[in-house]
Enzyme design. Structure first.
Site, PDB file in Angstrom:
ATOM      1  N   ASN A 211      -9.430  22.752   9.661  1.00 33.36           N
ATOM      2  CA  ASN A 211     -10.752  22.548  10.268  1.00 33.36           C
ATOM      3  C   ASN A 211     -10.593  22.213  11.745  1.00 33.36           C
ATOM      4  O   ASN A 211      -9.471  22.149  12.254  1.00 33.36           O
ATOM      5  CB  ASN A 211     -11.503  21.441   9.520  1.00 33.36           C
ATOM      6  CG  ASN A 211     -10.718  20.147   9.535  1.00 33.36           C
ATOM      7  OD1 ASN A 211     -10.533  19.526  10.570  1.00 33.36           O
ATOM      8  ND2 ASN A 211     -10.212  19.740   8.370  1.00 33.36           N
ATOM      9  N   ASP A 280     -11.060  19.473   1.664  1.00 33.35           N
ATOM     10  CA  ASP A 280     -11.576  19.165   0.321  1.00 33.35           C
ATOM     11  C   ASP A 280     -10.988  20.083  -0.741  1.00 33.35           C
ATOM     12  O   ASP A 280     -11.030  19.771  -1.922  1.00 33.35           O
ATOM     13  CB  ASP A 280     -13.102  19.282   0.313  1.00 33.35           C
ATOM     14  CG  ASP A 280     -13.738  18.128   1.056  1.00 33.35           C
ATOM     15  OD1 ASP A 280     -13.232  16.999   0.929  1.00 33.35           O
ATOM     16  OD2 ASP A 280     -14.730  18.350   1.778  1.00 33.35           O
ATOM     17  N   LYS A 290       4.771  36.191   2.323  1.00 34.63           N
ATOM     18  CA  LYS A 290       3.538  36.535   3.037  1.00 34.63           C
ATOM     19  C   LYS A 290       2.687  37.494   2.193  1.00 34.63           C
ATOM     20  O   LYS A 290       3.204  38.494   1.689  1.00 34.63           O
ATOM     21  CB  LYS A 290       3.896  37.183   4.377  1.00 34.63           C
ATOM     22  CG  LYS A 290       2.704  37.444   5.238  1.00 34.63           C
ATOM     23  CD  LYS A 290       3.088  38.166   6.511  1.00 34.63           C
ATOM     24  CE  LYS A 290       1.856  38.708   7.173  1.00 34.63           C
ATOM     25  NZ  LYS A 290       2.139  39.748   8.141  1.00 34.63           N
TER      26      LYS A 290
HETATM   27  N1  CTP Z   1     -11.846  11.941   2.676  1.00 33.48           N
HETATM   28  C1  CTP Z   1     -10.755  11.614   1.927  1.00 33.48           C
HETATM   29  N2  CTP Z   1     -10.174  12.516   1.102  1.00 33.48           N
HETATM   30  C2  CTP Z   1     -10.698  13.751   0.963  1.00 33.48           C
HETATM   31  C3  CTP Z   1     -11.842  14.099   1.712  1.00 33.48           C
HETATM   32  C4  CTP Z   1     -12.388  13.171   2.570  1.00 33.48           C
HETATM   33  O1  CTP Z   1     -10.277  10.473   2.022  1.00 33.48           O
HETATM   34  N3  CTP Z   1     -10.122  14.609   0.149  1.00 33.48           N
HETATM   35  C5  CTP Z   1     -12.429  10.944   3.584  1.00 33.48           C
HETATM   36  C6  CTP Z   1     -12.515  11.388   5.019  1.00 33.48           C
HETATM   37  O2  CTP Z   1     -11.379  11.041   5.749  1.00 33.48           O
HETATM   38  C7  CTP Z   1     -13.735  10.649   5.518  1.00 33.48           C
HETATM   39  C8  CTP Z   1     -14.617  10.533   4.292  1.00 33.48           C
HETATM   40  O3  CTP Z   1     -13.749  10.727   3.177  1.00 33.48           O
HETATM   41  O4  CTP Z   1     -13.444   9.355   5.951  1.00 33.48           O
HETATM   42  C9  CTP Z   1     -15.702  11.552   4.248  1.00 33.48           C
HETATM   43  O5  CTP Z   1     -15.166  12.845   4.447  1.00 33.48           O
HETATM   44  P1  CTP Z   1     -16.086  14.108   4.349  1.00 33.48           P
HETATM   45  O6  CTP Z   1     -15.232  15.324   4.399  1.00 33.48           O
HETATM   46  O7  CTP Z   1     -17.216  13.976   5.287  1.00 33.48           O
HETATM   47  O8  CTP Z   1     -16.669  13.858   2.929  1.00 33.48           O
HETATM   48  P2  CTP Z   1     -16.556  14.625   1.605  1.00 33.48           P
HETATM   49  O9  CTP Z   1     -16.494  13.608   0.515  1.00 33.48           O
HETATM   50  O10 CTP Z   1     -15.463  15.602   1.675  1.00 33.48           O
HETATM   51  O11 CTP Z   1     -17.980  15.304   1.550  1.00 33.48           O
HETATM   52  P3  CTP Z   1     -18.517  16.666   2.212  1.00 33.48           P
HETATM   53  O12 CTP Z   1     -17.335  17.376   2.801  1.00 33.48           O
HETATM   54  O13 CTP Z   1     -19.115  17.360   1.057  1.00 33.48           O
HETATM   55  O14 CTP Z   1     -19.516  16.223   3.208  1.00 33.48           O
END
Ligand code: CTP
Length: 411
Positions: A211, A280, A290
């Site tokens: 990202n 996520d 590859k």
């Molecule tokens: N986070 C985490 N582990 C993951 C994803 C996210 O610890 N696998 C943490 C991030 O570092 C951040 C918080 O959770 O502090 C929120 O991350 P975000 O990506 O905004 O939340 P998600 O739960 O992934 O929700 P979404 O992407 O659906 O908004």
């Protein structure tokens, strides 16, 4: 913050180099000014190399000076206005005397008169010179004027005598400087894990999912926490940034590695700040070769990664957990949802579509959502300032959990 460090002539002048380093580690920008006699003990080149800035040695710009060089003729005024603090270390009996009497016959003593910034003086000299009534009177004059004097230590002196006169330790002088700048070491008791940057989930040896996180917010938090005296473990995904000085740096690539690193340091941590933009999902299978182009569509099967913050929350104890929510819509609703789903104490939310906020900017616009239902919105500010506001809240939360634990024990 900018500090001018005046170095006057004495054997201890070499210790000023160490002081420059220490102040830089605290995140300060240091401009060195040397008196003529200081240059007999150490060369300006040493300080120029350490600070990456020209060392000021002459009142009128030295050889480069000409009657048309107005810039150097009024440089002391420009420096006087620019600095947040003037430190003089080592300060000789002669420099102290000139400062006490308002004699302005070189750049350093002129700067002292021209600046309204706070002044810290660390004397170093022979014991008899230090104890001489003239010096003691001058030091008292400076103190009465609000100058912070870091007294010399007792010990073996370069002149062969023993007694008071040795320059105070670099740590003591730096602590005085930080104190006068109002940068308190209020997080000295804390061990803080900060995660930063993106995570990368490999698809094959040349491709990965990631990202747009630059890591700037997390690195600013780590730098600010170190400056406030915390022990900091910075666990970072790949970024283009240099780790701030003074942090324990752990480099990771993917979510699984970040998870393992967080768990490894969690037992001794008092707080976890998840500023990383964690992936996520990750590919179900990592291809060792590859992948080749296929005709038609290609489906890449993904599986969820572990939620690091939610997992850490399960063994939370009295640690403070802070998460981030980078959103593009319904910021408040999503932030509150994450407070609950991740059992965090605080969610730092920002609308990444807002001007001057989000990925790769040096500024951010944040709102802090707490479990007690309160929310604090801040205007756009540099990420380092936003980091301090988040750490203020961390400190308040740690005090609250400490008080709650003490109350529990008393029952
Ligand atoms: N986070 C985490 N582990 C993951 C994803 C996210 O610890 N696998 C943490 C991030 O570092 C951040 C918080 O959770 O502090 C929120 O991350 P975000 O990506 O905004 O939340 P998600 O739960 O992934 O929700 P979404 O992407 O659906 O908004």
């Amino acid at each position: 913050m900018r500090v001018a460090l005046g170095v006057s002539g004495g054997v201890a002048a070499y210790k000023a180099a160490e002081l420059v380093r220490k102040l830089q580690q605290e995140g300060l920008d240091v401009q060195v000014i040397m008196t003529e006699s200081a240059r007999e003990f150490i060369t300006p080149l040493t300080f120029a190399a350490l600070t990456g800035q020209k060392v000021i040695t002459e009142m009128f710009g030295g050889e480069a000076h000409s009657s048309a060089n107005v810039e150097s003729a009024i440089e002391h005024i420009a420096v006087a206005q620019r600095i947040d603090l003037l430190a003089v270390a080592p300060a000789t009996a002669n420099t102290i005397a000139k400062m006490a009497r308002g004699v302005a016959d070189d750049f350093l003593t002129t700067l002292y008169l021209a600046t309204t910034a706070p002044v810290v003086v660390a004397p170093a000299m022979n014991v008899n010179m230090w104890e001489h009534a003239a010096t003691q009177e001058n030091v008292e004059t400076l103190r009465a004027r609000g100058v912070h004097v870091v007294p010399p230590e007792e010990g073996y002196l370069a002149c062969g005598m023993t007694g008071a006169g040795r320059l105070a330790s670099v740590d003591a002088i730096a602590a005085a400087v930080m104190g006068r700048l109002g940068i308190a070491h209020d997080l000295q008791e804390e061990t803080i894990i900060v995660t930063a940057g993106p995570t990368c989930e490999d698809i094959d040896p040349v491709r990965f999912l990631t990202n747009r996180s630059s890591g700037k917010m997390g690195y600013a938090l780590a730098q600010a926490a170190v400056r406030r005296g915390a022990e900091v473990i910075l666990i970072s995904g790949p970024t283009r940034l240099d780790p701030p000085q003074g942090v324990q740096f752990v480099s990771v690539r993917n979510t699984e590695q970040m998870h393992r690193a967080v768990l490894a340091h969690f037992p001794r941590a008092t707080a976890l700040i998840m500023a990383a933009a964690v992936a996520d999902y990750r590919p179900v299978a990592l291809q060792t070769k590859k992948m080749k182009r296929v005709s038609g569509r290609l489906n890449l099967e993904l599986e969820p990664t572990v939620d690091i913050l939610a997992d850490a929350a399960r063994g939370k104890g009295d640690r403070v957990l802070i998460g981030f929510a980078a959103e593009t819509e319904n910021v408040a609703e999503h932030a509150r949802g994450k407070l609950e789903s991740k059992q965090a104490d605080l969610i730092v939310a920002n609308d990444v579509t807002a001007e001057g906020a989000g990925f790769d900017h040096d500024t951010n616009v944040i709102t802090l959502y707490s479990r007690d239902g309160s929310e604090k919105a801040f205007p756009r500010m540099p990420k380092i300032d936003a980091a301090h506001r988040i750490l203020d809240q961390l400190r308040a939360l740690r005090q609250a959990t400490g008080q709650a634990a003490a109350a529990e024990r008393a029952r």
